[in-house]
Design a protein around this motif. Structure first.
Motif, mmCIF file in Angstrom:
data_model
loop_
_atom_site.group_PDB
_atom_site.id
_atom_site.type_symbol
_atom_site.label_atom_id
_atom_site.label_comp_id
_atom_site.label_asym_id
_atom_site.label_seq_id
_atom_site.Cartn_x
_atom_site.Cartn_y
_atom_site.Cartn_z
ATOM 1 N N ASP A 9 3.377 -3.496 -5.728
ATOM 2 C CA ASP A 9 2.625 -2.866 -6.908
ATOM 3 C C ASP A 9 2.232 -1.679 -7.119
ATOM 4 O OD1 ASP A 9 0.981 -6.151 -6.173
ATOM 5 O OD2 ASP A 9 0.439 -4.986 -4.082
ATOM 6 N N SER A 10 1.773 -1.986 -8.291
ATOM 7 C CA SER A 10 1.913 -0.100 -8.652
ATOM 8 C C SER A 10 0.279 0.156 -8.192
ATOM 9 C CB SER A 10 1.731 -0.182 -10.470
ATOM 10 O OG SER A 10 1.395 1.230 -10.755
ATOM 11 N N GLY A 11 0.408 1.933 -7.925
ATOM 12 C CA GLY A 11 -0.055 2.782 -8.175
ATOM 13 C C GLY A 11 -1.576 2.765 -8.568
ATOM 14 N N GLU A 12 -1.688 2.713 -10.243
ATOM 15 C CA GLU A 12 -3.035 2.926 -10.837
ATOM 16 C C GLU A 12 -3.593 1.261 -11.043
ATOM 17 O OE1 GLU A 12 -2.245 5.126 -13.302
ATOM 18 O OE2 GLU A 12 -1.209 5.796 -12.999
ATOM 19 N N GLU A 13 -3.178 0.833 -10.661
ATOM 20 C CA GLU A 13 -4.042 -0.628 -10.318
ATOM 21 C C GLU A 13 -5.426 -0.766 -9.811
ATOM 22 O OE1 GLU A 13 -1.741 -4.635 -8.864
ATOM 23 O OE2 GLU A 13 -0.171 -3.603 -9.874
ATOM 24 N N SER A 20 -8.384 1.251 -6.709
ATOM 25 C CA SER A 20 -8.604 2.494 -6.733
ATOM 26 C C SER A 20 -8.457 3.574 -5.763
ATOM 27 C CB SER A 20 -11.222 1.793 -6.202
ATOM 28 O OG SER A 20 -10.179 1.251 -4.608
ATOM 29 N N ASP A 21 -9.603 4.305 -5.472
ATOM 30 C CA ASP A 21 -8.859 5.895 -4.861
ATOM 31 C C ASP A 21 -9.304 5.316 -3.249
ATOM 32 O OD1 ASP A 21 -8.628 6.728 -6.886
ATOM 33 O OD2 ASP A 21 -9.784 8.505 -6.977
ATOM 34 N N GLU A 22 -10.162 4.628 -3.382
ATOM 35 C CA GLU A 22 -10.254 4.202 -1.855
ATOM 36 C C GLU A 22 -9.154 2.957 -1.300
ATOM 37 O OE1 GLU A 22 -11.938 4.728 2.216
ATOM 38 O OE2 GLU A 22 -12.464 5.356 0.211
ATOM 39 N N GLN A 23 -8.759 2.354 -1.907
ATOM 40 C CA GLN A 23 -7.744 1.234 -2.152
ATOM 41 C C GLN A 23 -6.703 1.604 -1.430
ATOM 42 O OE1 GLN A 23 -8.543 -1.434 -5.175
ATOM 43 N NE2 GLN A 23 -8.367 -3.466 -4.177
ATOM 44 N N ARG A 68 -6.966 11.694 -8.012
ATOM 45 C CA ARG A 68 -6.196 10.325 -7.544
ATOM 46 C C ARG A 68 -4.605 10.245 -8.175
ATOM 47 N NH1 ARG A 68 -7.334 5.109 -8.572
ATOM 48 N NH2 ARG A 68 -6.110 3.997 -10.547
ATOM 49 N N ALA A 69 -4.666 11.187 -8.722
ATOM 50 C CA ALA A 69 -2.350 11.461 -9.503
ATOM 51 C C ALA A 69 -2.297 11.846 -7.648
ATOM 52 C CB ALA A 69 -2.741 12.807 -10.663
ATOM 53 N N LYS A 70 -2.363 12.140 -6.929
ATOM 54 C CA LYS A 70 -2.142 12.692 -6.132
ATOM 55 C C LYS A 70 -1.218 11.131 -5.271
ATOM 56 C CE LYS A 70 -0.395 15.620 -2.268
ATOM 57 N NZ LYS A 70 -0.108 17.171 -2.296
ATOM 58 N N GLN A 84 1.444 9.914 -3.718
ATOM 59 C CA GLN A 84 1.944 9.691 -2.662
ATOM 60 C C GLN A 84 2.530 7.388 -2.136
ATOM 61 O OE1 GLN A 84 -1.220 10.603 -0.522
ATOM 62 N NE2 GLN A 84 -0.536 12.266 0.220
ATOM 63 N N PHE A 85 0.485 6.664 -2.756
ATOM 64 C CA PHE A 85 1.586 5.661 -3.055
ATOM 65 C C PHE A 85 2.353 5.044 -3.360
ATOM 66 C CE2 PHE A 85 1.170 0.950 -4.491
ATOM 67 C CZ PHE A 85 0.677 0.559 -3.609
ATOM 68 N N ASN A 86 2.864 5.296 -4.995
ATOM 69 C CA ASN A 86 4.437 4.842 -5.350
ATOM 70 C C ASN A 86 5.001 5.158 -4.720
ATOM 71 O OD1 ASN A 86 3.196 3.219 -7.230
ATOM 72 N ND2 ASN A 86 2.741 5.337 -8.473
#
Length: 94
Positions: free
Chosen positions: A49-53, A55-58, A77-79, A83-85
């Protein structure tokens, strides 16, 4: 006798299990959080998955699950997406 709700520990137990308060064992039982996401909430799969899709909480939840540390509540959000990516790329490489 007072009962409390705890997280299920086996299949087919439903959303929560009622136990006697005196039987609660913190080594075995996890309290049921009424505000938690339903168990049928979509699971975020690292490596696909991509982090863009999300929510911040998810994103915070996924980062915590993967790294063991929850991002600070003021992390932007950008950070979070970065981090997720990063974790996502590591999981995809495995």
């Amino acid at each position: 006798m007072k009962t409390i709700k705890v997280q299920p520990w086996g299949e087919d137990q439903g959303e929560y299990v009622l136990i006697n308060e005196e039987d609660f064992d913190a080594k075995f039982h996890e309290p049921f959080d009424e505000g938690a996401q339903p168990t049928d909430a979509p699971k975020i799969e690292l490596g696909t998955d991509s982090g863009e899709e999300f929510s911040d909480e998810q994103l915070r939840d996924a980062i915590e699950a993967a790294s063991g540390q929850r991002p600070h509540h003021m992390t932007g959000r950008a950070k979070l997406i970065a981090q997720f990516n990063e974790l996502n790329a590591e999981a995809a490489a495995e």
